[in-house]
Motif scaffolding. Structure first.
Motif, PDB file in Angstrom:
ATOM      1  N   ASP A   1      58.550 101.379 -36.092  1.00  0.00           N
ATOM      2  CA  ASP A   1      58.054 102.727 -35.854  1.00  0.00           C
ATOM      3  C   ASP A   1      59.238 103.585 -35.406  1.00  0.00           C
ATOM      4  OD1 ASP A   1      56.870 105.035 -34.864  1.00  0.00           O
ATOM      5  OD2 ASP A   1      55.446 103.999 -33.562  1.00  0.00           O
ATOM      6  N   ILE A   2      59.710 104.482 -36.268  1.00  0.00           N
ATOM      7  CA  ILE A   2      60.887 105.296 -35.956  1.00  0.00           C
ATOM      8  C   ILE A   2      60.433 106.690 -35.535  1.00  0.00           C
ATOM      9  CG2 ILE A   2      63.117 106.124 -36.749  1.00  0.00           C
ATOM     10  CD1 ILE A   2      63.120 103.958 -38.851  1.00  0.00           C
ATOM     11  N   THR A   3      60.872 107.102 -34.343  1.00  0.00           N
ATOM     12  CA  THR A   3      60.416 108.364 -33.779  1.00  0.00           C
ATOM     13  C   THR A   3      61.574 109.115 -33.150  1.00  0.00           C
ATOM     14  OG1 THR A   3      58.717 109.331 -32.325  1.00  0.00           O
ATOM     15  CG2 THR A   3      59.745 107.297 -31.570  1.00  0.00           C
ATOM     16  N   GLY A   4      61.279 110.300 -32.585  1.00  0.00           N
ATOM     17  CA  GLY A   4      62.312 111.134 -31.978  1.00  0.00           C
ATOM     18  C   GLY A   4      61.690 111.998 -30.905  1.00  0.00           C
ATOM     19  N   GLY A   5      62.104 113.283 -30.819  1.00  0.00           N
ATOM     20  CA  GLY A   5      62.747 114.226 -31.710  1.00  0.00           C
ATOM     21  C   GLY A   5      62.234 114.194 -33.134  1.00  0.00           C
ATOM     22  N   ALA A   6      63.052 114.802 -33.968  1.00  0.00           N
ATOM     23  CA  ALA A   6      62.849 114.659 -35.410  1.00  0.00           C
ATOM     24  C   ALA A   6      63.766 113.515 -35.829  1.00  0.00           C
ATOM     25  CB  ALA A   6      63.193 115.947 -36.144  1.00  0.00           C
ATOM     26  N   PRO A   7      63.239 112.298 -36.004  1.00  0.00           N
ATOM     27  CA  PRO A   7      64.103 111.127 -36.222  1.00  0.00           C
ATOM     28  C   PRO A   7      65.004 111.261 -37.439  1.00  0.00           C
ATOM     29  CG  PRO A   7      61.794 110.616 -36.724  1.00  0.00           C
ATOM     30  CD  PRO A   7      61.816 111.950 -36.029  1.00  0.00           C
ATOM     31  N   GLU A   8      64.534 112.022 -38.435  1.00  0.00           N
ATOM     32  CA  GLU A   8      65.287 112.157 -39.679  1.00  0.00           C
ATOM     33  C   GLU A   8      66.629 112.866 -39.480  1.00  0.00           C
ATOM     34  OE1 GLU A   8      60.829 112.584 -40.233  1.00  0.00           O
ATOM     35  OE2 GLU A   8      62.371 113.566 -39.021  1.00  0.00           O
ATOM     36  N   LEU A   9      66.778 113.586 -38.359  1.00  0.00           N
ATOM     37  CA  LEU A   9      68.025 114.311 -38.095  1.00  0.00           C
ATOM     38  C   LEU A   9      69.104 113.423 -37.501  1.00  0.00           C
ATOM     39  CD1 LEU A   9      66.652 117.710 -36.701  1.00  0.00           C
ATOM     40  CD2 LEU A   9      67.306 117.109 -39.042  1.00  0.00           C
ATOM     41  N   ASN A  10      68.752 112.208 -37.118  1.00  0.00           N
ATOM     42  CA  ASN A  10      69.771 111.265 -36.664  1.00  0.00           C
ATOM     43  C   ASN A  10      70.588 110.821 -37.878  1.00  0.00           C
ATOM     44  OD1 ASN A  10      70.874 108.434 -36.180  1.00  0.00           O
ATOM     45  ND2 ASN A  10      70.141 108.915 -34.125  1.00  0.00           N
ATOM     46  N   PRO A  11      71.906 110.866 -37.793  1.00  0.00           N
ATOM     47  CA  PRO A  11      72.728 110.514 -38.960  1.00  0.00           C
ATOM     48  C   PRO A  11      72.560 109.074 -39.425  1.00  0.00           C
ATOM     49  CG  PRO A  11      74.088 110.778 -36.982  1.00  0.00           C
ATOM     50  CD  PRO A  11      72.725 111.303 -36.646  1.00  0.00           C
ATOM     51  N   ASN A  12      71.982 108.223 -38.583  1.00  0.00           N
ATOM     52  CA  ASN A  12      71.781 106.823 -38.958  1.00  0.00           C
ATOM     53  C   ASN A  12      70.350 106.521 -39.401  1.00  0.00           C
ATOM     54  OD1 ASN A  12      74.505 105.986 -38.098  1.00  0.00           O
ATOM     55  ND2 ASN A  12      73.753 106.450 -36.034  1.00  0.00           N
ATOM     56  N   PHE A  13      69.517 107.549 -39.497  1.00  0.00           N
ATOM     57  CA  PHE A  13      68.105 107.338 -39.817  1.00  0.00           C
ATOM     58  C   PHE A  13      67.929 106.612 -41.150  1.00  0.00           C
ATOM     59  CE2 PHE A  13      64.411 108.880 -42.235  1.00  0.00           C
ATOM     60  CZ  PHE A  13      63.383 108.401 -41.441  1.00  0.00           C
ATOM     61  N   ARG A  14      68.574 107.089 -42.192  1.00  0.00           N
ATOM     62  CA  ARG A  14      68.358 106.489 -43.512  1.00  0.00           C
ATOM     63  C   ARG A  14      68.900 105.063 -43.573  1.00  0.00           C
ATOM     64  NH1 ARG A  14      68.362 111.314 -48.018  1.00  0.00           N
ATOM     65  NH2 ARG A  14      67.719 112.976 -46.613  1.00  0.00           N
ATOM     66  N   TRP A  15      70.030 104.834 -42.922  1.00  0.00           N
ATOM     67  CA  TRP A  15      70.559 103.471 -42.866  1.00  0.00           C
ATOM     68  C   TRP A  15      69.577 102.552 -42.150  1.00  0.00           C
ATOM     69  CZ3 TRP A  15      71.739 100.396 -38.654  1.00  0.00           C
ATOM     70  CH2 TRP A  15      72.441  99.222 -38.930  1.00  0.00           C
ATOM     71  N   LEU A  16      68.991 103.042 -41.071  1.00  0.00           N
ATOM     72  CA  LEU A  16      68.027 102.249 -40.301  1.00  0.00           C
ATOM     73  C   LEU A  16      66.822 101.894 -41.163  1.00  0.00           C
ATOM     74  CD1 LEU A  16      67.818 101.196 -37.386  1.00  0.00           C
ATOM     75  CD2 LEU A  16      66.665 103.327 -36.778  1.00  0.00           C
ATOM     76  N   VAL A  17      66.326 102.858 -41.926  1.00  0.00           N
ATOM     77  CA  VAL A  17      65.198 102.614 -42.826  1.00  0.00           C
ATOM     78  C   VAL A  17      65.563 101.568 -43.869  1.00  0.00           C
ATOM     79  CG1 VAL A  17      63.773 103.624 -44.650  1.00  0.00           C
ATOM     80  CG2 VAL A  17      64.145 104.884 -42.512  1.00  0.00           C
ATOM     81  N   GLU A  18      66.710 101.745 -44.485  1.00  0.00           N
ATOM     82  CA  GLU A  18      67.137 100.817 -45.537  1.00  0.00           C
ATOM     83  C   GLU A  18      67.272  99.387 -45.013  1.00  0.00           C
ATOM     84  OE1 GLU A  18      69.801 104.095 -48.062  1.00  0.00           O
ATOM     85  OE2 GLU A  18      70.747 102.739 -46.621  1.00  0.00           O
ATOM     86  N   GLN A  19      67.859  99.249 -43.839  1.00  0.00           N
ATOM     87  CA  GLN A  19      68.073  97.912 -43.283  1.00  0.00           C
ATOM     88  C   GLN A  19      66.752  97.267 -42.847  1.00  0.00           C
ATOM     89  OE1 GLN A  19      71.143  96.355 -43.354  1.00  0.00           O
ATOM     90  NE2 GLN A  19      71.581  98.184 -44.565  1.00  0.00           N
ATOM     91  N   ALA A  20      65.864  98.051 -42.264  1.00  0.00           N
ATOM     92  CA  ALA A  20      64.563  97.508 -41.856  1.00  0.00           C
ATOM     93  C   ALA A  20      63.752  97.072 -43.073  1.00  0.00           C
ATOM     94  CB  ALA A  20      63.795  98.539 -41.042  1.00  0.00           C
TER      95      ALA A  20
END
Length: 347
Positions: free
Chosen positions: A99-118
């Motif tokens: 479960d990825i959250t924030g803030g707006a989690p998508e604005l973290n520069p590592n968000f997409r990498w985190l999604v891909e790895q998970a």
């Protein structure tokens, strides 16, 4: 002008000040006492089925009810190193949901990498999305990315009318939210048999409890479909947490005492037994471990004696930990309880 509590140097930007207000609430018995009366104290985790990662407080919106005090002026953001520690910890477990959250989690520069790895680990990924972030020029391909990786979108939408949504989330946000929902629908989200899940989260605009989830879901579905041609899978209800900017609203509007009394009066032992913190772990942007995102914002880490940083993650010990509670927990145990999609109390 900054709109966050921190940016305005508001005393409530301090978690210690918020806890002081909550503890000293007149006529509101300590939450632990109510748990004890229900034979639930002390509350313990029953396992870990949701691995929540809060990647920071940066957001493109500044919503009045935000329990994170997120906004464009916040700089706290999860580093690549901490994100790597999260993935290493996740890999040592059989936890299926991230479960990825924030803030707006998508604005973290590592968000997409985190999604891909998970996803590479075979885990189901949920993105807690404010919808308007999908329309930012810098995120032009974000919706397509989410669809390509089969990410479940949990989207905040407090009302199906513009006036109510904009009053809580900012001028013009409802129109942007509808545009974003239509974009997701075009990609297959919310459509039968697409496998792309789009769930909405509803929270009341004022100082009152949400209605029954089934009723409000049916109403949202009818209104969004007829007015805008928007489809979604489920709608979850959440009670506004009396912390951060919503706490400020309650105090300034003179509703604080009455709201806390309403929450305490509506305490439901069944909801308390099923609170989301019992089956999840929440990782802060700096790697600190919490029972839930709400405790995270009050700087209440997991119980003493437990590993308190992701680098020391021990799933066996954390799966049976004692849950840290305070009076804000009444919000998750009032009435039918709150449900947040993936991490659900009773609904």
């Amino acid at each position: 002008m900054a709109l966050t509590l921190l940016g305005r140097h508001n005393p409530l930007a301090s978690s210690a000040e918020q806890l002081k207000v909550l503890t000293e609430t007149a006529g509101c018995p300590p939450f632990e006492r109510r748990l004890n009366q229900a034979d639930l104290f002390p509350l313990h985790a029953t396992g870990i089925t949701v691995f929540q990662i809060n990647v920071g407080k940066l957001c493109n919106q500044t919503c009045r009810h935000c329990h994170v005090d997120a906004g464009p002026d916040r700089t706290e953001t999860m580093s690549k190193e901490t994100a790597e520690l999260c993935l290493a910890a996740l890999a040592r477990t059989d936890v299926l949901t991230v479960d990825i959250t924030g803030g707006a989690p998508e604005l973290n520069p590592n968000f997409r990498w985190l999604v891909e790895q998970a996803r590479a680990l075979g885990r189901h990924v949920m993105d807690r999305c404010n919808l308007s972030v999908l329309l930012l020029p810098s995120q032009a391909d974000l919706a397509e990315f989410l669809a390509a990786h089969r990410v479940e979108v949990i989207a905040s939408l407090p009302a199906y009318r513009a006036s109510q949504t904009d009053a809580q989330r900012g001028e013009g946000i409802f129109e942007k939210s509808i545009e974003a929902l239509k974009l997701l629908n075009r990609l297959g989200y919310g459509r039968p048999d697409s496998g792309l899940v789009l769930n909405l989260v509803y929270n009341p605009v004022g100082a009152f409890l949400p209605p029954k989830q089934e009723a409000i879901e049916a109403q949202f579905r009818k209104e969004l479909r007829s007015r805008h041609g928007v489809e979604f899978n489920r709608l979850y209800t959440i009670t506004n947490m009396p912390i951060s900017r919503f706490l400020e609203f309650l105090i300034e509007s003179g509703n604080y005492e009455a709201y806390m009394d309403r929450l305490a009066t509506a305490f439901n032992p069944a909801a308390a037994a099923g609170v989301m913190c019992r089956s999840m772990i929440s990782v802060g942007w700096d790697g600190t471990l919490y029972d839930c995102d709400f405790n995270q914002m009050l700087n209440l880490p997991v119980d003493k004696g437990m590993p308190r940083h992701i680098r020391d993650f021990d799933p066996t010990r954390l799966s049976a930990r004692r849950i840290v509670t305070r009076n804000h927990c009444y919000a998750c145990t009032a009435g039918a309880g709150s449900s947040c999609g993936g991490a659900v109390t009773t609904a």
